[in-house]
Design a protein around this motif. Structure first.
Motif, PDB file in Angstrom:
ATOM      1  N   SER A 341      -9.760   1.951  -3.059  1.00 15.23           N
ATOM      2  CA  SER A 341      -8.798   2.993  -3.427  1.00 15.23           C
ATOM      3  C   SER A 341      -9.337   4.369  -3.061  1.00 15.23           C
ATOM      4  N   GLN A 342      -8.547   5.131  -2.336  1.00 14.37           N
ATOM      5  CA  GLN A 342      -8.939   6.503  -2.018  1.00 14.37           C
ATOM      6  C   GLN A 342      -9.002   7.320  -3.301  1.00 14.37           C
ATOM      7  N   SER A 343      -7.903   7.328  -4.045  1.00 12.38           N
ATOM      8  CA  SER A 343      -7.814   8.190  -5.236  1.00 12.38           C
ATOM      9  C   SER A 343      -8.654   7.672  -6.396  1.00 12.38           C
ATOM     10  N   THR A 346      -5.112   4.557  -8.599  1.00 11.40           N
ATOM     11  CA  THR A 346      -3.901   3.773  -8.363  1.00 11.40           C
ATOM     12  C   THR A 346      -3.729   2.736  -9.482  1.00 11.40           C
ATOM     13  N   THR A 394      -2.570   8.826   4.315  1.00 10.23           N
ATOM     14  CA  THR A 394      -4.027   8.776   4.467  1.00 10.23           C
ATOM     15  C   THR A 394      -4.428   8.506   5.917  1.00 10.23           C
ATOM     16  N   LYS A 478       2.074   4.361   8.798  1.00  6.37           N
ATOM     17  CA  LYS A 478       1.911   5.792   9.101  1.00  6.37           C
ATOM     18  C   LYS A 478       3.206   6.358   9.636  1.00  6.37           C
ATOM     19  N   GLU A 481       6.248   6.338   7.045  1.00 11.97           N
ATOM     20  CA  GLU A 481       6.173   7.233   5.892  1.00 11.97           C
ATOM     21  C   GLU A 481       6.357   8.692   6.262  1.00 11.97           C
TER      22      GLU A 481
HETATM   23  C1  F6R Z   1      -0.338   5.583   2.946  1.00  9.26           C
HETATM   24  C2  F6R Z   1      -1.042   5.787   1.689  1.00  9.26           C
HETATM   25  C3  F6R Z   1      -0.836   4.805   0.615  1.00  9.26           C
HETATM   26  C4  F6R Z   1      -2.147   4.569  -0.152  1.00  9.26           C
HETATM   27  C5  F6R Z   1      -1.869   3.707  -1.395  1.00  9.26           C
HETATM   28  C6  F6R Z   1      -3.140   3.418  -2.165  1.00  9.26           C
HETATM   29  O1  F6R Z   1      -0.636   6.586   3.857  1.00  9.26           O
HETATM   30  O2  F6R Z   1      -1.749   6.744   1.530  1.00  9.26           O
HETATM   31  O3  F6R Z   1      -0.309   3.611   1.078  1.00  9.26           O
HETATM   32  O4  F6R Z   1      -3.057   3.950   0.703  1.00  9.26           O
HETATM   33  O5  F6R Z   1      -0.960   4.365  -2.226  1.00  9.26           O
HETATM   34  O6  F6R Z   1      -3.720   4.592  -2.626  1.00  9.26           O
HETATM   35  P1  F6R Z   1      -5.229   4.641  -3.064  1.00  9.26           P
HETATM   36  O7  F6R Z   1      -6.064   4.401  -1.858  1.00  9.26           O
HETATM   37  O8  F6R Z   1      -5.420   6.014  -3.630  1.00  9.26           O
HETATM   38  O9  F6R Z   1      -5.422   3.564  -4.086  1.00  9.26           O
END
Ligand code: F6R
Length: 597
Positions: A341-343, A346, A394, A478, A481
Motif C-alpha cells: 500500500s502506498q498510503s 487503504t 500513482t 492509468k 482513471e
Molecule cells: C491508481 C491508484 C489506486 C491505488 C489503490 C491502492 O493509480 O493509485 O489504484 O493503487 O487505491 O492505494 P494504496 O496503495 O494507497 O493502498
C-alpha cells in the motif's frame, strides 16, 4: 478520502484552514466547507466543487481564531452543498473522514429523540449523537468518549462545541489524523502536507485517542486517562509537495522514477548478497506467499506473483484486498502474507492485514507513508523510498513497490538456490545502468505522436501474457482513471473468447511483449485484432515488425524489466489525458487515499 483541517490559536484561522485544505485537496474534491466561531456563534460556509469556489465565499477580513474545514470525497449522499461538511447539530459542529456503519440505526434513535437531519450523510448523525450525549454529560471530553463507544465503522473527527469556544477536539478510529503544534498555533489534519508550511513535526493519533487543543495547551487522552505521545518528524519537505515547474504532479512523479528506484534499491541492496540477507526480513521458512492489495498496488503484486513463482519457485496467491478480506483463506504455518500500500491507510488492505495478524500469520507490509496504520500494524515493514506522491494516479510509488518486490524475489531465489550466479551478476550489472535507461525511455517523443492519433477513441485494449498482462493492467488503469477512456487489459489469449467482438476499424490495441518465451503467442493474438481493423501499438524490448507502432525499450533482466515497460504506458496515459483536457492530478470521482470500504 476527505481532507480535514482544524486550527486554534492567535492568528486568522480562515487562512490557516484554506491553506491546509488546498494541500489536502488530493484526498477528495467534490465539495468543501469551513466552520468558525465568531462572536460566540458558529458560522458555516459550504460549496459544491473545489476549494477555489469555497474561497470566493469567505470574508478573510474577519479573523476568527478557531475553525475546522473539510474537502470531501462523497460516500453518503451526493456531492451537493447540503451534504458537504462541516455538519452542525445543537452545540456541535464537526468534520469527518470515514464511514459510520451503524448510522441508520443511530439516525432512527436520534430522530426518535427529536433530532432532524437535513443531509443524507452519516456525519450529521454523528454530530447529533455528540449533541445528544452532551445533553446528559455536559462535558465534551466524556461526550466524545461515549460517542466513540457507540460509533461503528471508521472516523477521523474534528469537533468544535459552542460551549467551549477556545477548544478544538479531535479523535479517530481507522482513519488517519495528525496533530501539530507551533508555539500558539495548534492544528489537526488528515495528512502532513496540510501543516508542512508551518512545521514538519507532528503527533499521530492512535485509534480512540482524543486530542484537546487550545491556544496554550495540547493534551491527549485514551480511555479517559491523559497520555503522552511521541512527536514524529516528517522526512520530506515542502518542496517535495510542489510541482517544481512541471505542469502536473503526475508528470513530475513520472520523471522522478529513475531517482526513486535508485534510492529504494540502494536502501536494501548494495550489490552484495549479504545486504539482501541483512536488510530484508528472513524469508527462509515460507512455502507459500499471499500478496494482498488494491488497484495499482495489486498490479505490482501480480508482477511479483509471476516472478516469485517462476524465479524462486514458491506458489503465490495474489488477491484483491476487498475480496480477500471476506474470502475463505487457507493459511499454513509457513505462509507469509504481504500487503502492499502506498498510503498505508487503504481500508480493505488494512482489514486483510488485521485478518492475517489475527490468524497469527507472519505479515510483511510494503508501504510508502511512514507511520501509517498498515506500517504500524504489520509485523515487518519495508518502506519504499518514493517520497510524497501527490497525483491521485500513482506512478513512482507503483515502480518503487515493484523494486522492493524484485529484491524480495531475488532473496527468495537465493535462499532456495534457484538463481544462477550468471543471472545474479546480470541483475547487478543492469541495476547500475537502470536509472539512465529509464531516463532514455522517458525522453521518447513517440508517446505524444501516438496520443495525437488515438486520444479521441472511446475504447482501447491492452494485451499481454503473464507479467506483461499485469503491466498491461496497470497501463489500462492509468489511462482510464485520468482520461476517462474505457480501456481494458486482457490476457492476450482470452480476447477471442468474447471481447474481440468490440474490436472495430482503428480500435487501438496496445500489446505488451517483453517475455521472450510467450512473445510469438501474443503477436498472434495482436494479429487477430489487426485482421479486424485494430490499430496495433506494441511496447516491447525488441522490434516487433507486425505492429503498426512499436515503442522499443531496452532489454533488461526480468526482475528489472517492468520498471522500463511501465514508463511508455504511464506517459501515453498522461499525453492522452492532456489532449483530452482532463484534470490529470485530480481525476473525477477519485481520491488519493481510500480509507473506506
Ligand atoms: C491508481 C491508484 C489506486 C491505488 C489503490 C491502492 O493509480 O493509485 O489504484 O493503487 O487505491 O492505494 P494504496 O496503495 O494507497 O493502498
Amino acid at each position: 478520502m476527505c481532507g480535514i483541517v482544524g486550527y486554534v490559536g492567535k492568528e486568522n484561522a480562515l487562512t490557516k484552514i484554506i491553506n491546509g485544505l488546498e494541500a489536502l485537496e488530493y484526498r477528495g474534491y467534490d465539495s468543501a466547507g469551513i466552520a468558525y466561531l465568531w462572536n460566540g456563534k458558529v458560522e458555516i460556509i459550504k460549496k459544491e466543487g473545489r476549494i477555489e469556489t469555497l474561497k470566493k465565499e469567505i470574508d478573510f477580513s474577519l479573523s476568527p481564531t478557531i475553525s475546522i474545514g473539510h474537502t470531501r470525497w462523497a460516500t453518503h449522499g451526493k456531492p451537493i452543498e447540503r451534504n458537504a461538511h462541516p455538519h452542525h447539530c445543537g452545540k456541535f459542529t464537526i468534520v469527518h473522514n470515514g464511514i459510520i456503519e451503524n448510522y441508520l440505526e443511530l439516525k432512527k434513535e436520534l430522530t426518535g429523540k427529536g433530532y432532524q437531519m437535513i443531509s443524507d450523510t452519516d456525519t450529521e448523525v454523528a454530530c447529533a449523537l455528540l449533541d445528544a450525549i452532551y445533553q446528559e454529560e455536559k462535558d465534551v471530553l466524556k461526550t466524545i468518549q461515549r460517542a466513540s463507544e457507540k460509533l461503528k465503522g471508521s472516523y477521523a473527527l474534528g469537533i468544535i462545541c459552542e460551549d467551549t469556544p477556545d477548544t478544538l477536539y479531535a479523535t479517530r478510529k481507522s482513519s488517519p489524523l495528525i496533530v501539530a503544534t507551533v508555539e500558539d498555533d495548534k492544528f489537526i489534519a488528515s495528512d502532513v502536507p496540510a501543516i508542512l508550511q508551518y512545521t514538519n513535526q507532528y503527533y499521530l493519533l492512535d485509534d480512540e485517542d482524543i486530542a484537546v487543543l487550545k491556544e496554550d495547551s495540547l493534551t491527549f487522552y485514551q480511555a479517559g486517562e491523559q497520555i503522552s505521545k511521541e512527536r514524529l518528524v516528517f522526512e520530506g519537505n515542502l518542496e517535495s509537495a510542489q510541482k517544481e515547474g512541471y505542469p502536473h504532479f503526475m508528470l513530475k512523479e513520472i520523471y522522478e522514477q529513475p531517482n526513486v528506484i535508485e534510492k529504494t534499491i540502494q536502501f536494501y541492496f548494495d550489490g552484495t548478497k549479504e545486504s539482501l540477507f541483512q536488510r530484508l526480513p528472513d524469508l527462509s521458512k515460507y512455502e507459500t506467499i499471499h500478496i494482498v492489495a488494491c488497484g495499482s498496488a495489486y498490479h505490482t503484486g501480480l508482477v511479483a506473483k509471476t516472478w516469485i513463482e517462476e524465479i524462486a519457485e514458491i506458489p503465490v496467491l495474489c488477491e484483491i484486498a476487498s475480496e480477500y478480506r471476506y474470502q475463505k483463506v487457507f493459511y499454513t504455518p509457513t505462509t507469509l502474507v504481504i500487503v502492499i500500500s502506498q498510503s498505508g491507510e487503504t481500508a480493505d488492505t488494512l482489514a486483510c492485514l488485521r485478518k492475517a495478524n489475527q490468524e497469527g500469520m507472519d505479515t510483511l507490509a510494503i508501504v510508502n507513508v511512514v507511520g501509517s496504520s498498515i506500517a504500524r500494524e504489520a509485523k515487518e515493514v519495508l518502506y519504499i523510498k518514493a517520497g510524497y506522491e501527490i497525483a491521485v494516479a500513482t506512478t513512482k510509488a507503483y515502480s518503487a513497490q515493484i523494486a522492493v518486490l524484485s529484491l524480495l524475489t531475488l532473496k527468495l531465489a537465493l535462499i532456495h538456490n534457484k538463481i544462477s550466479e550468471k543471472s545474479f551478476e546480470r541483475f547487478k550489472r543492469q541495476l547500475s545502468s537502470l536509472p539512465d535507461a529509464m531516463r532514455t525511455v522517458l525522453k521518447n517523443p513517440k508517446y505524444k505522436e501516438i496520443a495525437e492519433k488515438i486520444y479521441e477513441r472511446e475504447d482501447i485494449f491492452y494485451l499481454g501474457r503473464k507479467m506483461d498482462y499485469a503491466i498491461g493492467m496497470e497501463g489500462a488503469l492509468k489511462l482510464k482513471e485520468i482520461s476517462y477512456i474505457n480501456c481494458v487489459a486482457y490476457a492476450a489469449g482470452e480476447l477471442k473468447h468474447g471481447t474481440i467482438s468490440l474490436v472495430t476499424e482503428k480500435t487501438p490495441v496496445i500489446g505488451v511483449i517483453t517475455d521472450p518465451f510467450i512473445k510469438e503467442k501474443t503477436i498472434s493474438n495482436l494479429k487477430e485484432t489487426a485482421a479486424r481493423g485494430a490499430y496495433v501499438i506494441v511496447v516491447s524490448n525488441e522490434k516487433i515488425e507486425e505492429a503498426e507502432e512499436c515503442i522499443e525499450i531496452p532489454n533488461f533482466h526480468p526482475l528489472l524489466q517492468p520498471l522500463l515497460t511501465i514508463l511508455p504506458l504511464q506517459l501515453l496515459a498522461y499525453e492522452i489525458a492532456k489532449k483530452r483536457g482532463c484534470d490529470i492530478d485530480k481525476p473525477r470521482n477519485l481520491a488519493k487515499s481510500v480509507t473506506v470500504e
